[in-house]
Scaffold this motif. Structure first.
Motif, PDB file in Angstrom:
ATOM      1  N   LEU A   4       6.465   4.630 -27.374  1.00 10.84           N
ATOM      2  CA  LEU A   4       6.051   4.386 -25.993  1.00 10.84           C
ATOM      3  C   LEU A   4       7.174   3.644 -25.277  1.00 10.84           C
ATOM      4  O   LEU A   4       7.477   2.498 -25.604  1.00 10.84           O
ATOM      5  CB  LEU A   4       4.769   3.561 -25.964  1.00 10.84           C
ATOM      6  N   VAL A   5       7.787   4.295 -24.286  1.00 12.98           N
ATOM      7  CA  VAL A   5       8.932   3.685 -23.598  1.00 12.98           C
ATOM      8  C   VAL A   5       8.621   3.314 -22.147  1.00 12.98           C
ATOM      9  O   VAL A   5       9.407   2.599 -21.520  1.00 12.98           O
ATOM     10  CB  VAL A   5      10.175   4.605 -23.647  1.00 12.98           C
ATOM     11  N   ALA A   6       7.510   3.783 -21.623  1.00 13.12           N
ATOM     12  CA  ALA A   6       7.143   3.424 -20.247  1.00 13.12           C
ATOM     13  C   ALA A   6       5.643   3.601 -20.080  1.00 13.12           C
ATOM     14  O   ALA A   6       5.032   4.466 -20.722  1.00 13.12           O
ATOM     15  CB  ALA A   6       7.890   4.278 -19.227  1.00 13.12           C
ATOM     16  N   MET A   7       5.049   2.777 -19.211  1.00  7.97           N
ATOM     17  CA  MET A   7       3.610   2.883 -18.957  1.00  7.97           C
ATOM     18  C   MET A   7       3.286   2.339 -17.578  1.00  7.97           C
ATOM     19  O   MET A   7       4.069   1.606 -16.959  1.00  7.97           O
ATOM     20  CB  MET A   7       2.796   2.135 -20.014  1.00  7.97           C
ATOM     21  N   ALA A   8       2.130   2.716 -17.098  1.00  9.63           N
ATOM     22  CA  ALA A   8       1.553   2.201 -15.852  1.00  9.63           C
ATOM     23  C   ALA A   8       0.092   2.611 -15.848  1.00  9.63           C
ATOM     24  O   ALA A   8      -0.301   3.577 -16.522  1.00  9.63           O
ATOM     25  CB  ALA A   8       2.273   2.746 -14.620  1.00  9.63           C
ATOM     26  N   GLY A   9      -0.711   1.885 -15.086  1.00  9.31           N
ATOM     27  CA  GLY A   9      -2.128   2.237 -15.056  1.00  9.31           C
ATOM     28  C   GLY A   9      -2.835   1.640 -13.862  1.00  9.31           C
ATOM     29  O   GLY A   9      -2.207   1.133 -12.928  1.00  9.31           O
ATOM     30  N   VAL A  61       1.152  10.918 -20.608  1.00 10.95           N
ATOM     31  CA  VAL A  61      -0.041  11.108 -21.430  1.00 10.95           C
ATOM     32  C   VAL A  61      -1.005   9.950 -21.194  1.00 10.95           C
ATOM     33  O   VAL A  61      -0.588   8.824 -20.905  1.00 10.95           O
ATOM     34  CB  VAL A  61       0.312  11.198 -22.931  1.00 10.95           C
ATOM     35  N   VAL A  62      -2.294  10.238 -21.304  1.00  3.48           N
ATOM     36  CA  VAL A  62      -3.304   9.191 -21.164  1.00  3.48           C
ATOM     37  C   VAL A  62      -3.304   8.329 -22.421  1.00  3.48           C
ATOM     38  O   VAL A  62      -3.339   8.835 -23.549  1.00  3.48           O
ATOM     39  CB  VAL A  62      -4.694   9.806 -20.930  1.00  3.48           C
ATOM     40  N   LEU A  63      -3.240   7.020 -22.229  1.00  2.00           N
ATOM     41  CA  LEU A  63      -3.247   6.079 -23.340  1.00  2.00           C
ATOM     42  C   LEU A  63      -4.668   5.604 -23.610  1.00  2.00           C
ATOM     43  O   LEU A  63      -5.465   5.428 -22.693  1.00  2.00           O
ATOM     44  CB  LEU A  63      -2.349   4.889 -23.014  1.00  2.00           C
ATOM     45  N   GLY A  64      -4.969   5.408 -24.883  1.00  4.39           N
ATOM     46  CA  GLY A  64      -6.315   5.008 -25.267  1.00  4.39           C
ATOM     47  C   GLY A  64      -6.317   3.770 -26.140  1.00  4.39           C
ATOM     48  O   GLY A  64      -5.291   3.100 -26.336  1.00  4.39           O
ATOM     49  N   THR A 122       0.853  -1.188   0.000  1.00  2.00           N
ATOM     50  CA  THR A 122       0.000   0.000   0.000  1.00  2.00           C
ATOM     51  C   THR A 122       0.886   1.235   0.000  1.00  2.00           C
ATOM     52  O   THR A 122       2.007   1.234   0.505  1.00  2.00           O
ATOM     53  CB  THR A 122      -0.937   0.017   1.214  1.00  2.00           C
ATOM     54  N   ALA A 123       0.362   2.308  -0.587  1.00  2.00           N
ATOM     55  CA  ALA A 123       1.165   3.502  -0.861  1.00  2.00           C
ATOM     56  C   ALA A 123       1.166   4.482   0.302  1.00  2.00           C
ATOM     57  O   ALA A 123       0.200   4.565   1.059  1.00  2.00           O
ATOM     58  CB  ALA A 123       0.629   4.200  -2.103  1.00  2.00           C
ATOM     59  N   PRO A 124       2.237   5.253   0.428  1.00  3.51           N
ATOM     60  CA  PRO A 124       2.263   6.323   1.425  1.00  3.51           C
ATOM     61  C   PRO A 124       1.428   7.512   0.966  1.00  3.51           C
ATOM     62  O   PRO A 124       1.180   7.686  -0.237  1.00  3.51           O
ATOM     63  CB  PRO A 124       3.750   6.696   1.500  1.00  3.51           C
ATOM     64  N   ALA A 125       1.026   8.343   1.900  1.00  3.76           N
ATOM     65  CA  ALA A 125       0.159   9.478   1.578  1.00  3.76           C
ATOM     66  C   ALA A 125       0.851  10.497   0.681  1.00  3.76           C
ATOM     67  O   ALA A 125       0.185  11.205  -0.094  1.00  3.76           O
ATOM     68  CB  ALA A 125      -0.312  10.152   2.865  1.00  3.76           C
ATOM     69  N   ASP A 126       2.181  10.575   0.752  1.00  2.00           N
ATOM     70  CA  ASP A 126       2.895  11.593  -0.023  1.00  2.00           C
ATOM     71  C   ASP A 126       3.345  11.092  -1.391  1.00  2.00           C
ATOM     72  O   ASP A 126       4.125  11.765  -2.075  1.00  2.00           O
ATOM     73  CB  ASP A 126       4.100  12.121   0.755  1.00  2.00           C
ATOM     74  N   LEU A 127       2.880   9.935  -1.841  1.00  2.00           N
ATOM     75  CA  LEU A 127       3.310   9.379  -3.127  1.00  2.00           C
ATOM     76  C   LEU A 127       2.798  10.157  -4.336  1.00  2.00           C
ATOM     77  O   LEU A 127       3.565  10.403  -5.263  1.00  2.00           O
ATOM     78  CB  LEU A 127       2.859   7.922  -3.230  1.00  2.00           C
ATOM     79  N   PRO A 128       1.523  10.551  -4.399  1.00  2.33           N
ATOM     80  CA  PRO A 128       0.980  11.099  -5.646  1.00  2.33           C
ATOM     81  C   PRO A 128       1.710  12.356  -6.117  1.00  2.33           C
ATOM     82  O   PRO A 128       2.011  13.251  -5.332  1.00  2.33           O
ATOM     83  CB  PRO A 128      -0.476  11.410  -5.284  1.00  2.33           C
ATOM     84  N   ALA A 129       1.963  12.392  -7.427  1.00  3.74           N
ATOM     85  CA  ALA A 129       2.557  13.574  -8.045  1.00  3.74           C
ATOM     86  C   ALA A 129       2.277  13.522  -9.540  1.00  3.74           C
ATOM     87  O   ALA A 129       2.719  12.597 -10.229  1.00  3.74           O
ATOM     88  CB  ALA A 129       4.065  13.636  -7.779  1.00  3.74           C
ATOM     89  N   ALA A 130       1.531  14.485 -10.051  1.00  6.57           N
ATOM     90  CA  ALA A 130       1.246  14.538 -11.480  1.00  6.57           C
ATOM     91  C   ALA A 130       2.546  14.731 -12.256  1.00  6.57           C
ATOM     92  O   ALA A 130       3.519  15.295 -11.745  1.00  6.57           O
ATOM     93  CB  ALA A 130       0.274  15.670 -11.779  1.00  6.57           C
ATOM     94  N   ASP A 131       2.564  14.248 -13.495  1.00  2.00           N
ATOM     95  CA  ASP A 131       3.760  14.342 -14.326  1.00  2.00           C
ATOM     96  C   ASP A 131       3.389  14.958 -15.673  1.00  2.00           C
ATOM     97  O   ASP A 131       2.558  14.401 -16.394  1.00  2.00           O
ATOM     98  CB  ASP A 131       4.371  12.957 -14.528  1.00  2.00           C
ATOM     99  N   PRO A 132       3.992  16.082 -16.037  1.00  2.00           N
ATOM    100  CA  PRO A 132       3.600  16.756 -17.274  1.00  2.00           C
ATOM    101  C   PRO A 132       3.915  15.966 -18.539  1.00  2.00           C
ATOM    102  O   PRO A 132       3.320  16.213 -19.590  1.00  2.00           O
ATOM    103  CB  PRO A 132       4.399  18.070 -17.224  1.00  2.00           C
ATOM    104  N   GLU A 133       4.851  15.013 -18.451  1.00  2.00           N
ATOM    105  CA  GLU A 133       5.207  14.234 -19.636  1.00  2.00           C
ATOM    106  C   GLU A 133       4.328  13.011 -19.823  1.00  2.00           C
ATOM    107  O   GLU A 133       4.299  12.415 -20.901  1.00  2.00           O
ATOM    108  CB  GLU A 133       6.681  13.806 -19.559  1.00  2.00           C
ATOM    109  N   LEU A 191      -1.350   5.517 -18.198  1.00  2.00           N
ATOM    110  CA  LEU A 191      -0.501   6.639 -18.582  1.00  2.00           C
ATOM    111  C   LEU A 191       0.783   6.112 -19.209  1.00  2.00           C
ATOM    112  O   LEU A 191       1.281   5.050 -18.842  1.00  2.00           O
ATOM    113  CB  LEU A 191      -0.145   7.487 -17.353  1.00  2.00           C
ATOM    114  N   GLY A 192       1.318   6.882 -20.141  1.00  2.00           N
ATOM    115  CA  GLY A 192       2.557   6.486 -20.787  1.00  2.00           C
ATOM    116  C   GLY A 192       3.487   7.669 -20.989  1.00  2.00           C
ATOM    117  O   GLY A 192       3.069   8.832 -20.930  1.00  2.00           O
ATOM    118  N   ILE A 193       4.731   7.363 -21.206  1.00  2.00           N
ATOM    119  CA  ILE A 193       5.729   8.366 -21.570  1.00  2.00           C
ATOM    120  C   ILE A 193       6.321   7.948 -22.901  1.00  2.00           C
ATOM    121  O   ILE A 193       6.715   6.790 -23.089  1.00  2.00           O
ATOM    122  CB  ILE A 193       6.830   8.492 -20.496  1.00  2.00           C
TER     123      ILE A 193
END
Length: 222
Positions: A139-144, A98-101, A85-96, A131-133
């Motif tokens: 496409l070199v990285a993704m997670a969702g 992109v939402v994958l469809g 489970t994640a810590p409370a301070d984990l979330p951070a938006a990333d400008p690079e 999301l992907g970068i």
């Protein structure tokens, strides 16, 4: 505890619309995910319903702490998982990021085949936000997000192309996906292989804590 039976919690909760149902047994459609869900203490009738749901040639993956299966079910393979489970301070938006469809699915499947982060099928993208970068258009990285529970959402399919490793892309995407989860007032969690010490070190370094030791059991109807 809801996190000890995440597939069943998802398929009887936020992902109920995906569920193929027989009695108390639930499963995702094969093109979406291989997972099968049963109540915390399944009865003989529940196992019988699971066998009917799988069918004579069907295969399902049960994700939960270790358990015994009845004679009506064949246990084909078992894999160890660690749930975090994640810590409370984990979330951070990333400008690079992109939402994958749907149009990105062939490329996503290619990256999955190259890196093998776990099951990802042609319709898995329907389960959540991915999301992907991209670098030079590739496409070199993704997670969702995969399993959606009432209080939690799972981060999944975290992977990086071998040519782009060592740049912190997985960390950035995990944080970015976590931000999409906390925006829904739920908490992120994830799973990694019991022998994948590299991933376990990464998640520990990000402040994740172990919530459960899990098993993925590949089962078939006898």
């Amino acid at each position: 505890m809801i996190l000890q039976n995440p597939v069943y919690a998802a398929l009887t909760g936020p992902h109920a619309s995906f569920a193929e149902v027989r009695g108390n047994a639930r499963r995702y459609p094969e093109a979406v995910a291989p997972f099968l869900g049963l109540p915390g203490e399944p009865t003989e009738a529940d196992w019988a319903d699971a066998a009917e749901l799988l069918g004579p040639d069907g295969v399902g993956a049960l994700m939960r702490p270790e358990f015994e299966v009845p004679d009506s079910i064949k246990l084909d393979q078992v894999f160890d998982l660690v749930q975090f489970t994640a810590p409370a301070d984990l979330p951070a938006a990333d400008p690079e990021a992109v939402v994958l469809g749907a149009d990105d699915v062939p490329e996503m499947l290619g990256l999955i085949a190259l890196t093998d982060p776990g099951p990802f099928r042609s319709r898995t993208i329907e389960l959540g936000t991915y999301l992907g970068i991209r670098r030079d258009g590739e496409l070199v990285a993704m997670a969702g997000t995969r399993f959606s529970l009432p209080q939690y959402v799972e981060i999944s399919a975290v992977c990086t192309h071998p040519s782009a490793r060592g740049q912190g892309l997985a960390t950035r995407l995990v944080r970015a996906v976590a931000a999409t989860i906390t925006a829904t007032a739920r908490a992120p969690f994830l799973h990694t292989g019991g022998t994948n010490t590299t991933a376990q070190r990464l998640y520990t370094s990000l402040g994740f804590t172990i919530s459960n030791r899990m098993k993925v059991s590949i089962v078939k109807a006898v």
